[in-house]
Design an enzyme around this catalytic site. Structure first.
Site, PDB file in Angstrom:
ATOM      1  CG  HIS A 144      -2.111  -0.887   1.099  1.00 57.54           C
ATOM      2  ND1 HIS A 144      -2.041  -2.233   1.347  1.00 57.54           N
ATOM      3  CD2 HIS A 144      -3.387  -0.629   0.716  1.00 57.54           C
ATOM      4  CE1 HIS A 144      -3.240  -2.786   1.137  1.00 57.54           C
ATOM      5  NE2 HIS A 144      -4.073  -1.832   0.745  1.00 57.54           N
ATOM      6  CE  LYS A 148      -4.013  -0.392   4.681  1.00 54.47           C
ATOM      7  NZ  LYS A 148      -5.352   0.169   4.916  1.00 54.47           N
TER       8      LYS A 148
HETATM    9  P1  NAP Z   1      -7.005   9.996   3.903  1.00 59.38           P
HETATM   10  O1  NAP Z   1      -6.645  10.550   2.570  1.00 59.38           O
HETATM   11  O2  NAP Z   1      -6.096  10.262   5.079  1.00 59.38           O
HETATM   12  O3  NAP Z   1      -8.481  10.528   4.236  1.00 59.38           O
HETATM   13  C1  NAP Z   1      -9.084  10.446   5.490  1.00 59.38           C
HETATM   14  C2  NAP Z   1      -9.779  11.777   5.722  1.00 59.38           C
HETATM   15  O4  NAP Z   1     -10.626  11.676   6.867  1.00 59.38           O
HETATM   16  C3  NAP Z   1      -8.778  12.911   6.015  1.00 59.38           C
HETATM   17  O5  NAP Z   1      -9.116  14.056   5.260  1.00 59.38           O
HETATM   18  C4  NAP Z   1      -8.967  13.106   7.514  1.00 59.38           C
HETATM   19  O6  NAP Z   1      -8.646  14.416   7.937  1.00 59.38           O
HETATM   20  C5  NAP Z   1     -10.450  12.847   7.627  1.00 59.38           C
HETATM   21  N1  NAP Z   1     -10.912  12.660   9.000  1.00 59.38           N
HETATM   22  C6  NAP Z   1     -10.181  12.385  10.127  1.00 59.38           C
HETATM   23  N2  NAP Z   1     -11.012  12.319  11.201  1.00 59.38           N
HETATM   24  C7  NAP Z   1     -12.273  12.551  10.748  1.00 59.38           C
HETATM   25  C8  NAP Z   1     -13.549  12.610  11.373  1.00 59.38           C
HETATM   26  N3  NAP Z   1     -13.700  12.417  12.695  1.00 59.38           N
HETATM   27  N4  NAP Z   1     -14.647  12.882  10.606  1.00 59.38           N
HETATM   28  C9  NAP Z   1     -14.525  13.086   9.283  1.00 59.38           C
HETATM   29  N5  NAP Z   1     -13.330  13.048   8.622  1.00 59.38           N
HETATM   30  C10 NAP Z   1     -12.216  12.769   9.349  1.00 59.38           C
HETATM   31  O7  NAP Z   1      -7.162   8.400   3.841  1.00 59.38           O
HETATM   32  P2  NAP Z   1      -7.684   7.510   2.599  1.00 59.38           P
HETATM   33  O8  NAP Z   1      -6.529   7.042   1.796  1.00 59.38           O
HETATM   34  O9  NAP Z   1      -8.827   8.213   1.937  1.00 59.38           O
HETATM   35  O10 NAP Z   1      -8.214   6.237   3.394  1.00 59.38           O
HETATM   36  C11 NAP Z   1      -9.259   6.351   4.368  1.00 59.38           C
HETATM   37  C12 NAP Z   1      -9.577   4.980   4.950  1.00 59.38           C
HETATM   38  O11 NAP Z   1     -10.144   4.167   3.910  1.00 59.38           O
HETATM   39  C13 NAP Z   1      -8.380   4.197   5.479  1.00 59.38           C
HETATM   40  O12 NAP Z   1      -8.764   3.494   6.636  1.00 59.38           O
HETATM   41  C14 NAP Z   1      -8.054   3.210   4.359  1.00 59.38           C
HETATM   42  O13 NAP Z   1      -7.435   2.042   4.825  1.00 59.38           O
HETATM   43  C15 NAP Z   1      -9.463   2.923   3.869  1.00 59.38           C
HETATM   44  N6  NAP Z   1      -9.571   2.404   2.504  1.00 59.38           N
HETATM   45  C16 NAP Z   1     -10.475   1.420   2.327  1.00 59.38           C
HETATM   46  C17 NAP Z   1     -10.706   0.935   1.062  1.00 59.38           C
HETATM   47  C18 NAP Z   1     -11.757  -0.123   0.872  1.00 59.38           C
HETATM   48  O14 NAP Z   1     -11.980  -0.573  -0.267  1.00 59.38           O
HETATM   49  N7  NAP Z   1     -12.429  -0.532   1.941  1.00 59.38           N
HETATM   50  C19 NAP Z   1      -9.998   1.428  -0.038  1.00 59.38           C
HETATM   51  C20 NAP Z   1      -9.068   2.440   0.178  1.00 59.38           C
HETATM   52  C21 NAP Z   1      -8.872   2.930   1.463  1.00 59.38           C
HETATM   53  P3  NAP Z   1      -7.127  14.638   8.538  1.00 59.38           P
HETATM   54  O15 NAP Z   1      -6.211  14.461   7.375  1.00 59.38           O
HETATM   55  O16 NAP Z   1      -7.183  16.029   9.060  1.00 59.38           O
HETATM   56  O17 NAP Z   1      -6.945  13.593   9.623  1.00 59.38           O
END
Ligand code: NAP
Length: 256
Positions: A144, A148
């Site tokens: 990844h 992550k």
């Molecule tokens: P990311 O770019 O860091 O996005 C997460 C966002 O959520 C950030 O903007 C963060 O803000 C915000 N956030 C933090 N606390 C919050 C709250 N209480 N309420 C609302 N928003 C909040 O991460 P990503 O790459 O999009 O991944 C997010 C999650 O999805 C991870 O757990 C990843 O493993 C998962 N994922 C799952 C799949 C799937 O198919 N299931 C696929 C891809 C990713 P800050 O930056 O200020 O903290």
């Protein structure tokens, strides 16, 4: 129209979800929540920091959460308490926590969680479960991007659980007499060695490698772009209202 709230609206996955939802004729994003971007307009959605008051104001039908393991629990509790179905992609939440969250939900609401929304990854897990019946010696390499938060990935843990359910016996893990660098043999999940690679440039990838007498079988899936997750997310948004309680895995919404 299905009214959708997106938590993590400014994140890598959240912004892709807003784009995908707003391109569909039967759904729209009515709430975007992200603590770091209060008041900003992202793809036409004004970002709020308070999920509870945004739900009260906009009455979404479904919340889609791609945030962080330490944020998702509160978001889900808030949404379910307001009768909003949840589609959760955030990984790193223990199953017991999900079960507790779903137990506290009002009767007809659904907490849907998928460790991976890419159809190809779901097939990879299905094929790995089949192969484990005949080839019990197996290790997982998941790869990844370097931002992550959790390791091993939710997909690797789910794959390991499916392998554990399907293989006829657990072979003795080949250790090594001298582990020169600690962790070289990976971490054990459900008795399966899992190796987590984190590098810039990667999105989400996994290899499941089976070994037998004189042969190996490698099943590999690559998400090379976050658009790969969107058909699964859209399917879940459309289907979640037909279910109640805790539902785990995109395969539960797909035809056999
Ligand atoms: P990311 O770019 O860091 O996005 C997460 C966002 O959520 C950030 O903007 C963060 O803000 C915000 N956030 C933090 N606390 C919050 C709250 N209480 N309420 C609302 N928003 C909040 O991460 P990503 O790459 O999009 O991944 C997010 C999650 O999805 C991870 O757990 C990843 O493993 C998962 N994922 C799952 C799949 C799937 O198919 N299931 C696929 C891809 C990713 P800050 O930056 O200020 O903290």
């Amino acid at each position: 129209m299905i009214r959708v709230a997106v938590t993590g609206a400014a994140g890598r996955m959240g912004s892709e979800v807003i784009r995908a939802v707003n391109a569909e004729p039967d759904m729209e994003v009515v709430v975007g929540v992200d603590p770091a971007h209060p008041g900003e307009t992202l793809q036409g959605v004004v970002v709020s920091t308070d999920l509870s008051s945004a739900i009260e104001r906009e009455h979404p039908d479904v919340m889609v959460d791609f945030t962080r393991p330490d944020a998702v629990e509160t978001n889900v509790r808030t949404a379910l308490a307001a009768g909003v179905h949840c589609v959760v992609g955030t990984t790193g939440i223990p199953l017991e926590t999900l079960q507790q969250l779903a137990q506290g939900a009002p009767g007809q609401t659904c907490l849907f969680v998928a460790p991976n929304f890419a159809i190809g990854a779901v097939l990879m897990m299905r094929f790995a479960a089949q192969a484990a019946r005949f080839l019990p010696h197996v290790e997982i390499i998941e790869l990844h991007h370097d931002r992550k938060a959790d390791a091993p990935s939710g997909t690797a843990l789910r794959t390991a659980a499916l392998i554990a359910e399907n293989r006829p016996y657990v072979p003795e893990a080949p250790g090594c007499e001298t582990e020169i660098a600690s962790g070289a043999r990976g971490a054990l999940a459900e008795g399966v060695s899992v190796h987590s690679v984190r590098l810039p440039g990667l999105v989400a990838h996994q290899e499941v490698i089976f070994g037998g007498e004189g042969q190996t079988l490698t099943i590999r899936h690559d998400s090379i772009d976050r658009t790969s997750f969107m058909p699964g997310v859209l399917l879940a948004i459309r289907e979640v209202g037909k279910h109640s309680g805790l539902v785990v895995g995109l395969e539960r919404l797909m035809p056999e």
